[in-house]
Design a protein around this motif. Structure first.
Motif, PDB file in Angstrom:
ATOM      1  N   ARG A  28       0.832  -1.210   0.000  1.00 15.23           N
ATOM      2  CA  ARG A  28       0.000   0.000   0.000  1.00 15.23           C
ATOM      3  C   ARG A  28       0.868   1.263   0.000  1.00 15.23           C
ATOM      4  O   ARG A  28       1.811   1.383   0.782  1.00 15.23           O
ATOM      5  CB  ARG A  28      -0.951  -0.002   1.192  1.00 15.23           C
ATOM      6  CG  ARG A  28      -1.986  -1.124   1.121  1.00 15.23           C
ATOM      7  CD  ARG A  28      -3.047  -1.010   2.205  1.00 15.23           C
ATOM      8  NE  ARG A  28      -4.076  -2.012   2.020  1.00 15.23           N
ATOM      9  CZ  ARG A  28      -4.071  -3.209   2.635  1.00 15.23           C
ATOM     10  NH1 ARG A  28      -3.103  -3.515   3.482  1.00 15.23           N
ATOM     11  NH2 ARG A  28      -5.030  -4.071   2.393  1.00 15.23           N
ATOM     12  N   ILE A  29       0.510   2.170  -0.889  1.00 14.87           N
ATOM     13  CA  ILE A  29       1.149   3.477  -1.019  1.00 14.87           C
ATOM     14  C   ILE A  29       0.102   4.537  -0.719  1.00 14.87           C
ATOM     15  O   ILE A  29      -1.026   4.467  -1.235  1.00 14.87           O
ATOM     16  CB  ILE A  29       1.716   3.670  -2.442  1.00 14.87           C
ATOM     17  CG1 ILE A  29       2.878   2.699  -2.692  1.00 14.87           C
ATOM     18  CG2 ILE A  29       2.150   5.116  -2.667  1.00 14.87           C
ATOM     19  CD1 ILE A  29       3.306   2.625  -4.135  1.00 14.87           C
ATOM     20  N   GLY A  30       0.444   5.527   0.106  1.00 16.75           N
ATOM     21  CA  GLY A  30      -0.503   6.576   0.460  1.00 16.75           C
ATOM     22  C   GLY A  30      -0.167   7.895  -0.219  1.00 16.75           C
ATOM     23  O   GLY A  30       0.995   8.313  -0.215  1.00 16.75           O
ATOM     24  N   MET A  96       4.723   3.460   2.109  1.00 19.97           N
ATOM     25  CA  MET A  96       5.309   4.717   1.635  1.00 19.97           C
ATOM     26  C   MET A  96       4.224   5.762   1.491  1.00 19.97           C
ATOM     27  O   MET A  96       3.123   5.466   1.032  1.00 19.97           O
ATOM     28  CB  MET A  96       6.016   4.489   0.291  1.00 19.97           C
ATOM     29  CG  MET A  96       6.780   5.703  -0.234  1.00 19.97           C
ATOM     30  SD  MET A  96       5.786   6.836  -1.246  1.00 19.97           S
ATOM     31  CE  MET A  96       5.901   6.045  -2.856  1.00 19.97           C
ATOM     32  N   ILE A  97       4.537   6.996   1.892  1.00 18.20           N
ATOM     33  CA  ILE A  97       3.617   8.129   1.711  1.00 18.20           C
ATOM     34  C   ILE A  97       4.286   9.154   0.809  1.00 18.20           C
ATOM     35  O   ILE A  97       5.462   9.484   0.981  1.00 18.20           O
ATOM     36  CB  ILE A  97       3.248   8.777   3.058  1.00 18.20           C
ATOM     37  CG1 ILE A  97       2.485   7.779   3.937  1.00 18.20           C
ATOM     38  CG2 ILE A  97       2.394  10.027   2.842  1.00 18.20           C
ATOM     39  CD1 ILE A  97       2.141   8.302   5.321  1.00 18.20           C
ATOM     40  N   THR A  98       3.516   9.663  -0.151  1.00 20.42           N
ATOM     41  CA  THR A  98       4.026  10.678  -1.067  1.00 20.42           C
ATOM     42  C   THR A  98       3.007  11.803  -1.182  1.00 20.42           C
ATOM     43  O   THR A  98       1.945  11.781  -0.571  1.00 20.42           O
ATOM     44  CB  THR A  98       4.340  10.065  -2.445  1.00 20.42           C
ATOM     45  OG1 THR A  98       5.017  11.036  -3.259  1.00 20.42           O
ATOM     46  CG2 THR A  98       3.092   9.581  -3.153  1.00 20.42           C
ATOM     47  N   SER A 122       8.343  13.715  -0.397  1.00 24.30           N
ATOM     48  CA  SER A 122       7.621  14.980  -0.527  1.00 24.30           C
ATOM     49  C   SER A 122       7.747  15.481  -1.958  1.00 24.30           C
ATOM     50  O   SER A 122       8.841  15.819  -2.412  1.00 24.30           O
ATOM     51  CB  SER A 122       8.182  16.018   0.446  1.00 24.30           C
ATOM     52  OG  SER A 122       7.929  15.640   1.786  1.00 24.30           O
ATOM     53  N   THR A 123       6.619  15.520  -2.665  1.00 19.56           N
ATOM     54  CA  THR A 123       6.614  16.031  -4.034  1.00 19.56           C
ATOM     55  C   THR A 123       6.031  17.431  -4.118  1.00 19.56           C
ATOM     56  O   THR A 123       6.307  18.146  -5.080  1.00 19.56           O
ATOM     57  CB  THR A 123       5.785  15.107  -4.951  1.00 19.56           C
ATOM     58  OG1 THR A 123       4.455  15.017  -4.435  1.00 19.56           O
ATOM     59  CG2 THR A 123       6.392  13.716  -5.014  1.00 19.56           C
ATOM     60  N   ALA A 304       3.163  15.475 -11.814  1.00 19.58           N
ATOM     61  CA  ALA A 304       4.068  14.577 -12.535  1.00 19.58           C
ATOM     62  C   ALA A 304       5.078  13.958 -11.577  1.00 19.58           C
ATOM     63  O   ALA A 304       5.508  12.812 -11.751  1.00 19.58           O
ATOM     64  CB  ALA A 304       4.788  15.346 -13.643  1.00 19.58           C
ATOM     65  N   GLY A 305       5.437  14.721 -10.539  1.00 21.44           N
ATOM     66  CA  GLY A 305       6.388  14.229  -9.553  1.00 21.44           C
ATOM     67  C   GLY A 305       5.857  13.061  -8.753  1.00 21.44           C
ATOM     68  O   GLY A 305       6.620  12.178  -8.351  1.00 21.44           O
ATOM     69  N   VAL A 306       4.555  13.041  -8.482  1.00 28.74           N
ATOM     70  CA  VAL A 306       3.977  11.890  -7.784  1.00 28.74           C
ATOM     71  C   VAL A 306       4.128  10.639  -8.636  1.00 28.74           C
ATOM     72  O   VAL A 306       4.494   9.572  -8.134  1.00 28.74           O
ATOM     73  CB  VAL A 306       2.497  12.146  -7.426  1.00 28.74           C
ATOM     74  CG1 VAL A 306       1.849  10.876  -6.888  1.00 28.74           C
ATOM     75  CG2 VAL A 306       2.385  13.254  -6.389  1.00 28.74           C
ATOM     76  N   TYR A 307       3.848  10.764  -9.925  1.00 29.93           N
ATOM     77  CA  TYR A 307       4.076   9.633 -10.837  1.00 29.93           C
ATOM     78  C   TYR A 307       5.521   9.134 -10.715  1.00 29.93           C
ATOM     79  O   TYR A 307       5.776   7.948 -10.512  1.00 29.93           O
ATOM     80  CB  TYR A 307       3.792  10.054 -12.283  1.00 29.93           C
ATOM     81  CG  TYR A 307       4.107   8.984 -13.311  1.00 29.93           C
ATOM     82  CD1 TYR A 307       3.098   8.186 -13.827  1.00 29.93           C
ATOM     83  CD2 TYR A 307       5.411   8.769 -13.762  1.00 29.93           C
ATOM     84  CE1 TYR A 307       3.367   7.201 -14.764  1.00 29.93           C
ATOM     85  CE2 TYR A 307       5.699   7.788 -14.691  1.00 29.93           C
ATOM     86  CZ  TYR A 307       4.684   6.997 -15.196  1.00 29.93           C
ATOM     87  OH  TYR A 307       4.971   6.023 -16.115  1.00 29.93           O
TER      88      TYR A 307
END
Length: 399
Positions: A28-30, A96-98, A122-123, A304-307
């Protein structure tokens, strides 16, 4: 002996069954962002879309586990963001959290992630502290920071002849940091900051701040605002005739979403610093069309940074053969960042992605060929040149 062997067989079966079940437990990614406030349009649901597209392009599974994306609204409150992060880590099994737009939220989640030994990327937050005093072995700063924004914009403004500035800043961690860096780089370029006011987050009426900026006589009003606050200020400044009376406006953090909301007539001529523009090459145009099909809008650098952050994280998990945070983080620093948005960038010891940073100018309406044809690239600082050095950053992990 029979009982012992049977017990051993049952234990082996149980372990095997548990292992098979565990192998299917989702990774899981948040994505933790502002989903309803002043930054929702420039981060929000479109950042979640970036994570989902990255999972899709990676193939949907890693180490035999399906990949699941969770999302939540931190409401621009550090305590809310921290509470969500704790629940995600302790209860929901998030690895992971982004995202993490809003510097106060990002710093709060950085502390919890370090405590829990989890990767956080952090994006959307801009504070330099993420690669400074708050740096961590499992923490990364993916897109921009206030140092790079201010360096790129302030230097260009002063060199253009607009050597006096009045700053209007958002009254919280990010705005203060951006204003401090803007002052530093304006003065370093030979300019003078004539004053500063700090506006509360979510201000509806900027008239008193606009009047103070006009009264200062500064050639440029520097806007250390973002999202809905930035759009509101520029619209209201137009009603006061700010530019018609001879003052220019420079936005230290503006995205295509903001310009779309403002319209080219109001925004034309503005300078902005960005790490990504959809109309760079065939690959960025193709990916931007996928974003638009999913969200109705072209992506900005943060989205785009989250991608990119999710894709790089998943590549590192696969390379490390584990989700253990420090092992994955080490792989993330070893591997170059490669995707439609970022080409071969290195990840520095302090977690900073050493990416290109470009100066753009907003087009006049007559120069635009379509609704998203907004920017002209003026120049680029390459390979992390826009960012502070390791020595300037002050990360305690760096020897």
């Amino acid at each position: 002996m029979k009982r012992t062997l049977m017990g051993a067989a049952l234990a082996a079966f149980a372990l095997g069954g548990w292992g098979a079940a565990n192998a299917q437990e989702p990774l899981r990614i948040g994505v933790l962002e502002d989903m309803s406030g002043v930054y929702a349009d420039i981060t929000g649901a479109n950042s979640v879309a970036g994570a989902e597209l990255a999972v899709e392009d990676f193939g949907g599974t890693v180490l035999g586990r399906p990949i699941e994306v969770l999302s939540a609204d931190h409401q621009n409150k550090a305590d809310v963001g921290a509470s969500i992060a704790r629940k995600w880590y302790d209860v929901d099994g998030v690895e992971m959290i982004t995202g993490l737009g809003n510097s106060s939220v990002a710093l709060a989640v950085r502390g919890i992630s370090t405590e829990k030994n989890k990767v956080n990327i952090s994006t959307s937050a801009g504070t330099n502290a993420l690669t400074g005093e708050a740096c961590s072995k499992t923490g990364f700063h993916w897109v921009y920071n206030t140092f790079a924004l201010s360096k790129t914009i302030a230097q260009s403004v002063v060199e253009s002849g607009a050597d006096t500035m009045f700053i209007v800043a958002a009254d919280y961690t990010f705005g203060h940091a951006l204003a401090d860096d803007a002052r530093k780089f304006t003065e370093a370029a030979g300019g003078t900051v004539l004053g500063q006011v700090n506006a509360p987050l979510g201000t509806a009426d900027f008239s008193s701040f606009i009047l103070q900026a006009q009264a200062s006589g500064a050639k440029t009003i520097g806007l250390a605002l973002a999202g809905g606050d930035l759009v509101t200020f520029i619209k209201q400044a137009a009603e006061f005739g700010v530019t018609e009376q001879g003052q220019a406006m420079a936005g230290f953090i503006i995205f295509v979403n903001d310009i779309k909301a403002l319209g080219l007539t109001a925004a034309q001529g503005l300078y902005l610093a960005e790490t990504f523009y959809w109309d760079q090459d065939d690959e960025t145009r193709a990916m931007a069309e996928r974003y638009k099909a999913k969200t109705g809008e072209m992506p900005n650098g943060m989205q785009a940074g989250v991608y990119g952050s999710v894709l790089h994280y998943l590549k590192a998990v696969e390379a490390a053969g584990t989700t253990e945070a420090e092992a994955v983080a080490a792989k993330m620093r070893e591997m170059p960042v490669e995707d439609f948005y970022t080409k071969g960038a290195t990840v520095r010891e302090d977690g900073r992605v050493m990416r290109d940073f470009s100066l753009y100018q907003v087009k006049a309406p007559g120069d635009s060929s379509g609704e998203w044809d907004m920017l002209t690239r003026i120049g680029t600082l390459e390979d992390g040149e826009a960012f502070q050095t390791l020595e300037e950053g002050g990360c305690p992990l760096v020897q």
